[in-house]
Design a protein around this motif. Sequence first.
Motif, PDB file in Angstrom:
ATOM      1  N   LEU A 160       0.836  -1.197   0.000  1.00  0.00           N
ATOM      2  CA  LEU A 160       0.000   0.000   0.000  1.00  0.00           C
ATOM      3  C   LEU A 160       0.868   1.244   0.000  1.00  0.00           C
ATOM      4  CD1 LEU A 160      -2.659  -0.720   2.753  1.00  0.00           C
ATOM      5  CD2 LEU A 160      -3.118  -0.276   0.350  1.00  0.00           C
ATOM      6  N   LEU A 161       0.298   2.323  -0.500  1.00  0.00           N
ATOM      7  CA  LEU A 161       0.902   3.655  -0.388  1.00  0.00           C
ATOM      8  C   LEU A 161       0.081   4.462   0.604  1.00  0.00           C
ATOM      9  CD1 LEU A 161       1.273   4.609  -4.158  1.00  0.00           C
ATOM     10  CD2 LEU A 161       3.162   4.236  -2.576  1.00  0.00           C
ATOM     11  N   LEU A 162       0.761   5.171   1.487  1.00  0.00           N
ATOM     12  CA  LEU A 162       0.066   6.164   2.311  1.00  0.00           C
ATOM     13  C   LEU A 162      -0.079   7.423   1.464  1.00  0.00           C
ATOM     14  CD1 LEU A 162      -0.829   6.651   5.365  1.00  0.00           C
ATOM     15  CD2 LEU A 162       1.261   8.009   5.510  1.00  0.00           C
ATOM     16  N   VAL A 163      -1.278   8.005   1.414  1.00  0.00           N
ATOM     17  CA  VAL A 163      -1.457   9.235   0.629  1.00  0.00           C
ATOM     18  C   VAL A 163      -2.196  10.274   1.471  1.00  0.00           C
ATOM     19  CG1 VAL A 163      -1.509   8.007  -1.579  1.00  0.00           C
ATOM     20  CG2 VAL A 163      -3.669   8.531  -0.426  1.00  0.00           C
ATOM     21  N   SER A 164      -1.947  11.540   1.155  1.00  0.00           N
ATOM     22  CA  SER A 164      -2.715  12.615   1.786  1.00  0.00           C
ATOM     23  C   SER A 164      -4.186  12.443   1.425  1.00  0.00           C
ATOM     24  CB  SER A 164      -2.234  13.972   1.280  1.00  0.00           C
ATOM     25  OG  SER A 164      -0.909  14.218   1.680  1.00  0.00           O
ATOM     26  N   ALA A 165      -5.039  12.483   2.434  1.00  0.00           N
ATOM     27  CA  ALA A 165      -6.460  12.220   2.188  1.00  0.00           C
ATOM     28  C   ALA A 165      -7.070  13.209   1.199  1.00  0.00           C
ATOM     29  CB  ALA A 165      -7.216  12.248   3.513  1.00  0.00           C
ATOM     30  N   CYS A 166      -6.606  14.451   1.220  1.00  0.00           N
ATOM     31  CA  CYS A 166      -7.175  15.451   0.305  1.00  0.00           C
ATOM     32  C   CYS A 166      -6.891  15.111  -1.155  1.00  0.00           C
ATOM     33  CB  CYS A 166      -6.665  16.843   0.652  1.00  0.00           C
ATOM     34  SG  CYS A 166      -4.869  16.980   0.697  1.00  0.00           S
ATOM     35  N   LEU A 167      -5.869  14.302  -1.414  1.00  0.00           N
ATOM     36  CA  LEU A 167      -5.527  13.949  -2.798  1.00  0.00           C
ATOM     37  C   LEU A 167      -6.492  12.927  -3.389  1.00  0.00           C
ATOM     38  CD1 LEU A 167      -1.627  13.694  -2.548  1.00  0.00           C
ATOM     39  CD2 LEU A 167      -2.974  15.539  -3.567  1.00  0.00           C
ATOM     40  N   PRO A 224     -12.611  16.013   1.789  1.00  0.00           N
ATOM     41  CA  PRO A 224     -12.572  17.467   2.034  1.00  0.00           C
ATOM     42  C   PRO A 224     -12.013  17.806   3.415  1.00  0.00           C
ATOM     43  CG  PRO A 224     -14.804  16.671   2.294  1.00  0.00           C
ATOM     44  CD  PRO A 224     -13.982  15.472   1.876  1.00  0.00           C
ATOM     45  N   CYS A 225     -10.737  17.590   3.589  1.00  0.00           N
ATOM     46  CA  CYS A 225     -10.105  17.763   4.905  1.00  0.00           C
ATOM     47  C   CYS A 225      -9.129  18.924   4.949  1.00  0.00           C
ATOM     48  CB  CYS A 225      -9.400  16.466   5.313  1.00  0.00           C
ATOM     49  SG  CYS A 225      -8.244  15.839   4.076  1.00  0.00           S
ATOM     50  N   GLN A 226      -9.056  19.708   3.866  1.00  0.00           N
ATOM     51  CA  GLN A 226      -8.143  20.850   3.899  1.00  0.00           C
ATOM     52  C   GLN A 226      -8.660  21.903   4.876  1.00  0.00           C
ATOM     53  OE1 GLN A 226      -7.857  21.544  -0.488  1.00  0.00           O
ATOM     54  NE2 GLN A 226      -5.667  21.288  -0.114  1.00  0.00           N
ATOM     55  N   TYR A 227      -7.791  22.820   5.248  1.00  0.00           N
ATOM     56  CA  TYR A 227      -8.144  23.790   6.290  1.00  0.00           C
ATOM     57  C   TYR A 227      -9.429  24.551   5.944  1.00  0.00           C
ATOM     58  CZ  TYR A 227      -6.442  27.685   3.456  1.00  0.00           C
ATOM     59  OH  TYR A 227      -6.298  28.606   2.459  1.00  0.00           O
ATOM     60  N   ASP A 228      -9.658  24.774   4.647  1.00  0.00           N
ATOM     61  CA  ASP A 228     -10.836  25.528   4.229  1.00  0.00           C
ATOM     62  C   ASP A 228     -12.021  24.633   3.883  1.00  0.00           C
ATOM     63  OD1 ASP A 228      -9.857  24.351   1.963  1.00  0.00           O
ATOM     64  OD2 ASP A 228      -9.665  26.204   0.797  1.00  0.00           O
ATOM     65  N   GLY A 229     -11.895  23.344   4.172  1.00  0.00           N
ATOM     66  CA  GLY A 229     -12.977  22.406   3.881  1.00  0.00           C
ATOM     67  C   GLY A 229     -12.955  21.873   2.467  1.00  0.00           C
ATOM     68  N   PRO A 264      -3.061  14.018   8.408  1.00  0.00           N
ATOM     69  CA  PRO A 264      -2.413  14.153   9.716  1.00  0.00           C
ATOM     70  C   PRO A 264      -2.981  15.275  10.582  1.00  0.00           C
ATOM     71  CG  PRO A 264      -0.782  14.126   7.929  1.00  0.00           C
ATOM     72  CD  PRO A 264      -2.130  14.213   7.299  1.00  0.00           C
ATOM     73  N   GLU A 265      -3.496  16.316   9.960  1.00  0.00           N
ATOM     74  CA  GLU A 265      -4.016  17.423  10.776  1.00  0.00           C
ATOM     75  C   GLU A 265      -5.332  17.026  11.443  1.00  0.00           C
ATOM     76  OE1 GLU A 265      -3.708  21.148   8.576  1.00  0.00           O
ATOM     77  OE2 GLU A 265      -1.705  20.552   7.893  1.00  0.00           O
ATOM     78  N   VAL A 266      -6.207  16.407  10.691  1.00  0.00           N
ATOM     79  CA  VAL A 266      -7.446  15.907  11.288  1.00  0.00           C
ATOM     80  C   VAL A 266      -7.116  14.759  12.243  1.00  0.00           C
ATOM     81  CG1 VAL A 266      -9.648  14.788  10.793  1.00  0.00           C
ATOM     82  CG2 VAL A 266      -8.855  16.675   9.344  1.00  0.00           C
ATOM     83  N   GLY A 267      -6.210  13.891  11.827  1.00  0.00           N
ATOM     84  CA  GLY A 267      -5.812  12.776  12.682  1.00  0.00           C
ATOM     85  C   GLY A 267      -5.193  13.236  13.990  1.00  0.00           C
ATOM     86  N   GLY A 268      -4.601  14.420  13.971  1.00  0.00           N
ATOM     87  CA  GLY A 268      -4.001  14.971  15.184  1.00  0.00           C
ATOM     88  C   GLY A 268      -4.990  15.715  16.059  1.00  0.00           C
TER      89      GLY A 268
END
Length: 165
Positions: free
Chosen positions: A18-25, A29-34, A56-60
């Motif tokens: 598996l590859l770990l990927v940024s969820a927004c990619l 819709p997890c970016q700071y602005d939704g 990671p930001e939401v996960g944190g």
Amino acid sequence: MGRNVRPDSVSSEKAEPLLLVSACLVGIPCQYDGGSCPHDQIQDLATQGGVLPFCPEVGGGLPTPRPPAEVRGGDGHDVLEGWARVVNIEGKDVTAEFLAGAQKALRLTRRWDIKEAILKTRSPSCGVGQIYDGSFSGRLVEGDGVTVALLKREGIIVRSEEEVR
Ligand code: SF4
């Protein structure tokens, strides 16, 4: 790209890693602005079950939407060393949340034996090789985000989505 085995697969075939990927990619819709920033090839991989999306930001523990944050006084490697902080545009120190998210990303790579990650450019968490300079002026500096720094330190190969064509 032939990555087609899910983490819970019971197939006797050898699973593609598996590859770990940024969820927004993958369009989450997890970016700071939704918002999100879907990337065609990474979404294709996701539909084949070849990626593990994580923010990671939401996960944190940060909410969405949230005030944008930048690394102040260095990059993610400096944050890990305690020499730099992550501060949001309202002046709140969110270093602890960023570190918690990075640790969760690392735990996921260990849980699923993930050796590679594709993360979103210029993010204070996910940025690879380039991040904003902490002044919220749009200026970029060389450096990695906090999660990228931790994953690299632990031997994970990290690329930005701009390297995936
Ligand atoms: S922290 Fe990473 S996954 Fe989350 S929104 Fe920012 S770039 Fe995307």
